[in-house]
Design a protein around this motif. Structure first.
Motif, PDB file in Angstrom:
ATOM      1  N   THR A  62       6.959  42.980  -7.168  1.00 40.30           N
ATOM      2  CA  THR A  62       6.211  41.762  -7.252  1.00 40.30           C
ATOM      3  C   THR A  62       7.289  40.656  -6.501  1.00 40.30           C
ATOM      4  O   THR A  62       8.364  40.806  -6.639  1.00 40.30           O
ATOM      5  N   LYS A  64       8.065  36.587  -6.696  1.00 47.34           N
ATOM      6  CA  LYS A  64       7.940  35.205  -7.188  1.00 47.34           C
ATOM      7  C   LYS A  64       9.032  34.358  -6.742  1.00 47.34           C
ATOM      8  O   LYS A  64      10.027  34.744  -6.423  1.00 47.34           O
ATOM      9  N   GLU A  65       8.695  33.208  -6.841  1.00 46.70           N
ATOM     10  CA  GLU A  65       9.713  32.135  -6.178  1.00 46.70           C
ATOM     11  C   GLU A  65      10.563  31.644  -7.191  1.00 46.70           C
ATOM     12  O   GLU A  65      11.745  31.550  -6.809  1.00 46.70           O
ATOM     13  N   VAL A  67      12.467  33.098 -11.407  1.00 51.02           N
ATOM     14  CA  VAL A  67      12.277  33.738 -12.341  1.00 51.02           C
ATOM     15  C   VAL A  67      13.323  33.484 -13.374  1.00 51.02           C
ATOM     16  O   VAL A  67      14.386  33.165 -12.737  1.00 51.02           O
TER      17      VAL A  67
END
Length: 86
Positions: A62, A64-65, A67
């Motif tokens: 995945t 994500k910008e 985490v």
């Protein structure tokens, strides 16, 4: 997402500048193709990264910008790790 940013966010490499250097040295391939720091990474891509005497193969799960540190490992699956005899 750029390769250098993904490596930093996933915490495979601690700093983005270091991720850029590793990519520019030709030590990273994406789906069998030589990758630059600016190469786009997509879900399902297979990355092979050479860390010193080790080859690590991962699959991108995945993107994500941002985490948290404890969630960083959920961005990828390690397929295999192997030692290189140089």
């Amino acid at each position: 997402m750029r390769l250098d940013k993904f490596l930093k966010i996933s915490r495979l490499i601690k700093r983005r500048t270091l991720a850029k250097e590793v990519a520019d040295q030709g030590r990273i391939t994406i789906n069998g193709n030589q990758a630059k720091a600016s190469t786009n990474v997509a879900v399902g891509d297979e990355l092979i990264i050479k860390f010193g005497q080790k080859l690590v193969t991962i699959e991108v799960v995945t993107l994500k910008e941002t985490v948290r540190k404890d969630e960083a490992e959920m961005l990828y699956n390690i397929i295999k790790e192997e030692k290189i005899n140089a």
